[in-house]
Write an enzyme that holds these catalytic residues in place. Structure first.
Site, short mmCIF file in Angstrom:
data_model
loop_
_atom_site.label_atom_id
_atom_site.label_comp_id
_atom_site.label_asym_id
_atom_site.label_seq_id
_atom_site.Cartn_x
_atom_site.Cartn_y
_atom_site.Cartn_z
N GLU A 60 -20.50 -9.18 7.75
CA GLU A 60 -21.48 -8.72 8.30
C GLU A 60 -22.62 -9.54 8.21
OE1 GLU A 60 -19.73 -7.30 5.87
OE2 GLU A 60 -18.91 -5.47 7.08
N HIS A 129 -19.27 5.78 2.62
CA HIS A 129 -19.42 5.85 4.17
C HIS A 129 -20.58 6.83 4.91
CE1 HIS A 129 -15.36 3.82 4.03
NE2 HIS A 129 -15.37 3.58 4.95
C1 LIG Z 1 -18.37 -4.64 3.74
C2 LIG Z 1 -17.23 -3.90 4.66
N1 LIG Z 1 -17.29 -4.04 5.92
C3 LIG Z 1 -16.44 -3.29 6.74
C4 LIG Z 1 -15.65 -2.27 6.35
C5 LIG Z 1 -14.98 -1.10 6.90
N2 LIG Z 1 -13.30 -1.62 6.75
C6 LIG Z 1 -12.54 -0.97 5.90
S1 LIG Z 1 -11.28 -1.49 5.80
C7 LIG Z 1 -11.54 -2.79 6.73
C8 LIG Z 1 -10.60 -3.81 7.03
C9 LIG Z 1 -10.10 -4.54 5.87
O1 LIG Z 1 -9.12 -5.34 5.98
P1 LIG Z 1 -8.08 -6.21 4.96
O2 LIG Z 1 -9.32 -7.03 3.92
O3 LIG Z 1 -7.14 -7.14 5.58
O4 LIG Z 1 -7.64 -5.14 4.04
P2 LIG Z 1 -6.36 -4.08 4.42
O5 LIG Z 1 -7.08 -2.89 5.02
O6 LIG Z 1 -5.57 -4.69 5.46
O7 LIG Z 1 -5.73 -3.73 3.19
C10 LIG Z 1 -12.72 -2.65 7.36
C11 LIG Z 1 -13.37 -3.51 8.26
C12 LIG Z 1 -15.64 -2.21 4.75
N3 LIG Z 1 -15.38 -1.03 4.18
N4 LIG Z 1 -16.47 -2.97 3.98
#
Ligand SMILES: Cc1ncc(C[n+]2csc(CCOP(=O)(O)OP(=O)(O)O)c2C)c(N)n1
Lengths: 325, 358
Positions: A60, A129
């Protein structure tokens, strides 16, 4: 005119902006191929391509920081933060830079950008959220903060935000994304920032709400109408700047006020509104300005969220107390 | 092997269930109990996960983050930890949580939107799922730092995804870990996607592991669907940490078979052929089951028996969670402060008197 939900109206607004203003860029997490986790950018990546509708890395501070640079060098970024609860890594960039660049460069390099973020509760979303932290941004000079409560306002406010020369935080009440459909004009039109919407005209009491709380306040107004109470209901739409004229006129008419917000009570926007009313309409008041808000506790996980969020009956009860004062 | 920057990864067990030479050496050192334990946990975790998805569809839990496909990465790494070690998970680490000693019923409570589900039993050093991406990684580094300052032998592990490596918090945590040489393990499950965004959009580096080089500690890439390799790599990292040799970044290369959460539609961004390749040919549980069967350590009957046992345990945990008395509305004030301020006490009293909802 088409019947659209709020999220479709937002998408339509973004499409119009991309189409008519070549400087507009959309950036954020999952906004491209996936069309946004709420589908607010559905179809735009296909239509406008990877250079204008941009899936960014998950960062972000990076999204907002680079948007500031893009803005300074000629683009109009419309950045999406996936949920307001995840805006904090970008807080530094927003508060220190987006809000102040105009001042610090004495008008030479303003950060003209829009930050969109879904917010608020009521949809059984996972932990963290569902916050409503609009006050954090309203408090910062240099930022404008808006939030729509209807599809038509959503598109018009978004285009006004994009047209605005200053940084605008555009908050999208998730709960209302798909709850209402209404006719939304085609093409470019703007709902001016700084103008509230009169939802209902009434004589007995002023209700002030915004975003997710507008339907709640409206529900209370309808219920109260059956009991012979007529409510003047204001949907602020613009949290900064405030439409002081509409607020004060209404208070002078009714002499009674209930403010409804989902955010916790302490230092919420309700406090600012109360002070404003005291400053400008104190002698018209028949009862203390009253707030119906989220409690001063972290927004609970969804099992207790309905206990936390103001409800129609909590608003009605508050109105009756104010009337009985 | 540790410390090498390989674009390939450590793999002991092939998708066909065949051990490599190095794999044989590791295998021969494992107790029979450990060998069966890997299977039992992976199978248990999978059954829990599939059941949770069904519960979500039935409206009995909220939005759920499924982990199917990532069982080996979670089970292999968690089984290498000891009771004294600290765990800072993200929201997909139910497998890790169970192994750490979090009761299943608590995990269900969490996904039912009940904060009580965040609290582990006494003696379990597991923090609640960290929903904001990457934010838990510095916490693990801090906890590891504390054990170093206290001259204890416990280590701390942060679990996170590939998307998390784009956040500043990841880089700051790596930097602190390197500068203060803390006994931390930064365990990345690289499942290829952050929701819809592929790793190639997170980073111009081809791997996560190589990022460790810049922070001057080992980064190791392992086949995250090979439970033996994950376990061994994790064990070595833990031993190094306990010996005062500092942090390790582990990249476990894996794949989530399903959508990001029950609210996501992965067909919008992942080609069916890619999903099929992972599901049909690289599954962590199938691979390990093949090995156990070939080695005569697991029969079809034992497999069925174990599945029945898992089902019974899961059923009973669901029952327990669903029959647990809901917290009253005023519970939302409990624990906001060690001692509530007069303002909270007043609001709590109002809420108790009026009741919530309505
Ligand atoms: C700081 C933040 N930004 C955005 C989100 C929204 N979000 C939730 S999961 C996700 C993707 C995460 O991907 P990754 O780190 O690869 O983990 P995975 O879900 O694949 O296990 C996003 C963008 C969040 N939870 N926290």
């Amino acid at each position: 005119m088409k019947q659209l939900t709020m999220v479709q109206a937002i998408c339509d607004g973004l499409r119009v902006a991309l189409d008519q203003d070549p400087s507009v860029l959309i950036l954020g997490e999952d906004v491209g191929k996936n069309g946004g986790v709420f589908r607010a950018t559905e179809g735009l990546w296909n239509e406008f391509g990877d250079d204008r509708v941009i899936d960014t890395p998950l960062a972000e501070a990076g999204i907002i920081g680079t948007s500031i640079g893009l803005a300074v060098n000629g683009f109009k970024p419309v950045a999406e933060i996936q949920f307001m609860g995840f805006i904090y890594p970008a807080f530094e960039q927003i508060v220190t830079h987006a809000a102040r660049l105009r001042t610090r460069t004495q008008g030479a390099f303003p950060a003209s950008l829009v930050i969109r973020a879904p917010y608020g509760g009521g949809i059984r979303a996972p932990e963290l959220h569902c916050d409503s932290t609009e006050s954090l941004f309203v408090h910062i000079p240099g930022l404008k903060v808006v939030t729509p409560a209807t599809p038509k306002d959503a598109k018009g406010l978004l285009l006004a935000a994009i047209q605005d020369p200053d940084p605008v935080i555009y908050l999208e009440p998730m709960k209302l994304y798909r709850s209402i459909k209404e006719e939304v004009p085609e093409g470019w039109y703007e709902v001016p920032i700084g103008k509230a919407r009169k939802v209902r005209e009434g004589e007995d009491i002023t209700l002030i709400a915004w975003g997710t709380m507008v339907p709640v306040a409206e529900g209370a107004a309808k219920e109260l109408e059956k009991k012979g109470v007529s409510c003047d209901l204001i949907d602020l739409r613009s949290l900064y700047p405030l439409d002081e004229e509409t607020i004060i006129q209404s208070v002078k008419k009714t002499g009674r006020v209930v403010i409804v917000h989902e955010a916790p009570k302490t230092a919420g926007l309700g406090a600012e509104l109360t002070a404003l009313i005291n400053e400008h309409a104190f002698l018209y008041l028949e009862a203390p300005v009253t707030r119906v808000t989220g409690y001063d506790a972290p927004v609970p996980m969804f099992a207790l969220e309905d206990d936390f969020r103001p409800s129609v009956s909590r608003v009605s009860e508050a109105v009756q107390q104010v009337l009985a004062f | 092997m540790l410390g090498q920057l390989e674009t390939t990864y450590v793999q002991y067990l092939s998708p066909e269930g065949k051990l490599s030479v190095a794999g044989h050496a590791v295998w021969n050192q494992l107790s029979a109990e450990m060998k069966i334990s890997f299977y039992r946990w992976m199978s248990f975790v999978r059954m829990f996960d599939r059941r949770s998805v069904i519960l979500q569809r039935q409206g009995r839990i909220g939005t759920y983050a499924a982990l199917e496909g990532q069982e080996a990465a979670q089970v292999g790494s968690a089984l290498a930890l000891s009771k004294e070690d600290w765990i800072f998970p993200s929201y997909r680490e139910h497998g890790v949580a169970m192994i750490a000693g979090m009761p299943l019923s608590q995990i269900f409570l969490y996904w039912m939107g009940r904060v009580e589900g965040c609290k582990p039993p006494e003696g379990v050093r597991l923090l609640p799922p960290s929903v904001p991406i990457a934010t838990q990684i510095p916490h693990a580094v801090g906890a590891a730092w504390a054990s170093k300052l206290k001259k204890e032998t416990s280590v701390a592990v942060a679990y996170f995804g590939d998307g998390a490596t784009s956040e500043g918090d990841f880089h700051e945590a790596c930097n602190f870990a390197g500068v203060f040489r803390v006994p931390a393990i930064l365990f990345c499950q690289n499942n290829g996607y952050a929701i819809s965004v592929p790793f190639s959009r997170q980073s111009a580096s081809p791997t996560v592991a190589e990022k460790a080089k810049a922070y001057n500690f080992p980064g190791i890439r392992v086949d995250g669907n090979d439970v033996l390799a994950v376990y061994d790599v994790m064990k070595q990292a833990i031993e190094r940490a306990r010996a005062g040799e500092g942090p390790t970044l582990i990249e476990a290369v894996t794949y989530r078979k399903g959508p990001h959460t029950t609210a996501d539609d992965a067909t919008r961004y992942r080609p069916a052929s890619e999903v099929e390749e992972w599901v049909k040919h690289k599954d962590p549980l199938t691979r390990y089951t093949r090995l156990l069967k070939a080695e005569g350590l697991l029969s079809d009957a034992e497999e069925r028996e174990w599945e029945a046992e898992c089902k019974a345990q899961i059923d009973s945990a669901i029952k327990e969670a669903e029959s647990s008395v809901p917290a009253p509305p005023e519970h939302l004030f409990a624990h906001v402060y060690a001692k509530l301020t007069p303002n909270e006490l007043r609001q709590q009293q109002q809420l108790r008197k009026r009741g919530g909802r309505r």
